[in-house]
Design a protein around this motif. Structure first.
Motif, PDB file in Angstrom:
ATOM      1  N   ASN A 157     -10.493  -5.745   3.561  1.00  0.00           N
ATOM      2  CA  ASN A 157      -9.742  -5.352   2.365  1.00  0.00           C
ATOM      3  C   ASN A 157      -8.557  -4.460   2.721  1.00  0.00           C
ATOM      4  O   ASN A 157      -7.466  -4.603   2.160  1.00  0.00           O
ATOM      5  CB  ASN A 157     -10.648  -4.616   1.382  1.00  0.00           C
ATOM      6  CG  ASN A 157     -11.628  -5.536   0.685  1.00  0.00           C
ATOM      7  OD1 ASN A 157     -11.459  -6.755   0.685  1.00  0.00           O
ATOM      8  ND2 ASN A 157     -12.665  -4.976   0.106  1.00  0.00           N
ATOM      9  N   ARG A 161      -4.646  -5.476   2.108  1.00  0.00           N
ATOM     10  CA  ARG A 161      -3.811  -4.604   1.277  1.00  0.00           C
ATOM     11  C   ARG A 161      -2.507  -4.263   1.981  1.00  0.00           C
ATOM     12  O   ARG A 161      -1.421  -4.372   1.396  1.00  0.00           O
ATOM     13  CB  ARG A 161      -4.581  -3.334   0.958  1.00  0.00           C
ATOM     14  CG  ARG A 161      -3.818  -2.315   0.108  1.00  0.00           C
ATOM     15  CD  ARG A 161      -4.532  -0.979   0.106  1.00  0.00           C
ATOM     16  NE  ARG A 161      -4.572  -0.405   1.441  1.00  0.00           N
ATOM     17  CZ  ARG A 161      -5.594   0.297   1.927  1.00  0.00           C
ATOM     18  NH1 ARG A 161      -6.677   0.511   1.206  1.00  0.00           N
ATOM     19  NH2 ARG A 161      -5.540   0.775   3.161  1.00  0.00           N
ATOM     20  N   ASN A 165       1.382  -5.352   0.985  1.00  0.00           N
ATOM     21  CA  ASN A 165       2.223  -4.305   0.387  1.00  0.00           C
ATOM     22  C   ASN A 165       3.065  -3.508   1.372  1.00  0.00           C
ATOM     23  O   ASN A 165       3.949  -2.762   0.937  1.00  0.00           O
ATOM     24  CB  ASN A 165       1.330  -3.312  -0.385  1.00  0.00           C
ATOM     25  CG  ASN A 165       0.532  -3.990  -1.480  1.00  0.00           C
ATOM     26  OD1 ASN A 165       1.053  -4.831  -2.205  1.00  0.00           O
ATOM     27  ND2 ASN A 165      -0.741  -3.636  -1.598  1.00  0.00           N
ATOM     28  N   TYR A 237      -3.166  -9.431  -2.334  1.00  0.00           N
ATOM     29  CA  TYR A 237      -4.327  -8.553  -2.252  1.00  0.00           C
ATOM     30  C   TYR A 237      -4.954  -8.446  -3.628  1.00  0.00           C
ATOM     31  O   TYR A 237      -4.296  -8.058  -4.595  1.00  0.00           O
ATOM     32  CB  TYR A 237      -3.926  -7.169  -1.740  1.00  0.00           C
ATOM     33  CG  TYR A 237      -5.064  -6.171  -1.751  1.00  0.00           C
ATOM     34  CD1 TYR A 237      -6.236  -6.426  -1.059  1.00  0.00           C
ATOM     35  CD2 TYR A 237      -4.958  -4.981  -2.471  1.00  0.00           C
ATOM     36  CE1 TYR A 237      -7.290  -5.530  -1.064  1.00  0.00           C
ATOM     37  CE2 TYR A 237      -6.002  -4.067  -2.480  1.00  0.00           C
ATOM     38  CZ  TYR A 237      -7.162  -4.340  -1.783  1.00  0.00           C
ATOM     39  OH  TYR A 237      -8.198  -3.459  -1.795  1.00  0.00           O
TER      40      TYR A 237
END
Length: 306
Positions: A157, A161, A165, A237
């Protein structure tokens, strides 16, 4: 005088009995075996020692010998098993990109753990791709994993992410997008891979061993890992919803000079944990933190495993 002699002899005997395996002895000291996966692929492993089972999973571009420093540190007290993942070195190299999906490789790991662990949970260690697969095994089959040790690979995760980003992480992942292109296997060779992302301590003999291992490997298979499993743009994400929490204790190392994976990816890992999580950030270490700062890593690892 005779008493002093016996005491000295006893001291020398005890010292030799507890002396750790030297890293230069690892290559020749291990024994070799293989486990056959449900789809018939044979997974090679090197093993040494007796005691609780520790299974080590390498990343790209590597093989079982990546763990030589940790094997040396653990061999006196543990049954250490370091595998070659499919496509690499002495493991089988099935044809076709689908043979290198995450599902297939995670299946290999579960089969290795189940076979060698004889029904008992193990300590699972992974670096890079091996880290990604190890995180996933711990989430999907926690009954097989007693403890998890991760080297330079954030929780899936956290990595997703940052990839979605963080422009810096996107730029750091340029190499992976190159690997995903058709014909990428033609742009790599054993000599290139033997020096890929490495600046840590290595002897000329180690380099020759890496070249031989990469000559034994399938270049198309190595690129298939990226084509089958590495995210492709546009990166997304989903906030980690639906991801099972990790229910086993985790020790995570991250060399902060890693040129491929930002330290930002470890942020908020506690949100995906349901067990103790220990993070060790290591300065002056890159992607191969377990090589670059092996003494620091081994001390923390041995202490944590006790």
């Amino acid at each position: 005088m005779m008493l002093k002699y016996h005491l000295l002899a006893l001291t020398l005997l005890l010292s030799s009995a507890t002396m750790a395996l030297d890293v230069t002895e690892v290559f020749d000291a291990v024994e070799h075996g293989e486990v056959t996966s449900p789809d018939g692929v044979k997974i090679h492993y090197a093993e040494i020692g007796e005691g609780p089972l520790v299974i080590m999973v390498h990343g790209f571009p590597d093989y079982w010998y990546s763990w030589r420093y940790q094997i040396a540190a653990l061999a006196d007290d543990y049954h250490v098993v370091a595998i070659d993942t499919r496509g690499y070195n002495l493991s089988d190299k099935p044809k076709g990109g689908a043979a290198y999906s995450g599902e297939k490789i995670i299946g290999d790991l579960i089969n290795v753990i189940s076979t060698l662990g004889e029904g008992k949970p193990v300590t699972l260690m992974g670096h890079d791709w091996g880290g990604a697969f190890s995180w996933t095994v711990a989430m999907l089959a926690p009954q097989l994993v007693e403890r998890l040790v991760i080297f330079n690979l954030p929780h899936p995760n956290g990595f997703s992410r940052e990839l979605a980003n963080n422009k810096v992480q996107q730029e750091m992942s340029d190499y992976a997008r190159e690997f995903q292109k058709p014909g990428s296997e033609e742009k790599i060779n054993p000599e290139i891979l033997a020096d890929f992302f490495r600046k840590g301590p290595r002897t000329p003999i180690d380099r020759e061993r890496y070249i031989t291992a990469m000559e034994n490997s399938d270049m198309k298979a190595l690129m298939a890992y990226y084509k089958a499993g590495y995210p492709r743009p546009p990166y997304k994400y989903g906030g980690g919803e639906g991801t099972p929490k990790v229910k086993v204790p985790v020790l995570q190392f991250h060399g902060i000079d890693d040129p491929a994976i930002l330290t930002d990816g470890v942020n908020s890992t506690w949100e995906w944990m349901d067990a103790p999580w220990t993070l060790v950030t290591v300065p002056n270490a890159g992607h191969w933190v377990h090589h670059d700062q092996s003494e620091l890593v081994n001390k923390a690892l041995v202490d944590w495993l006790k």
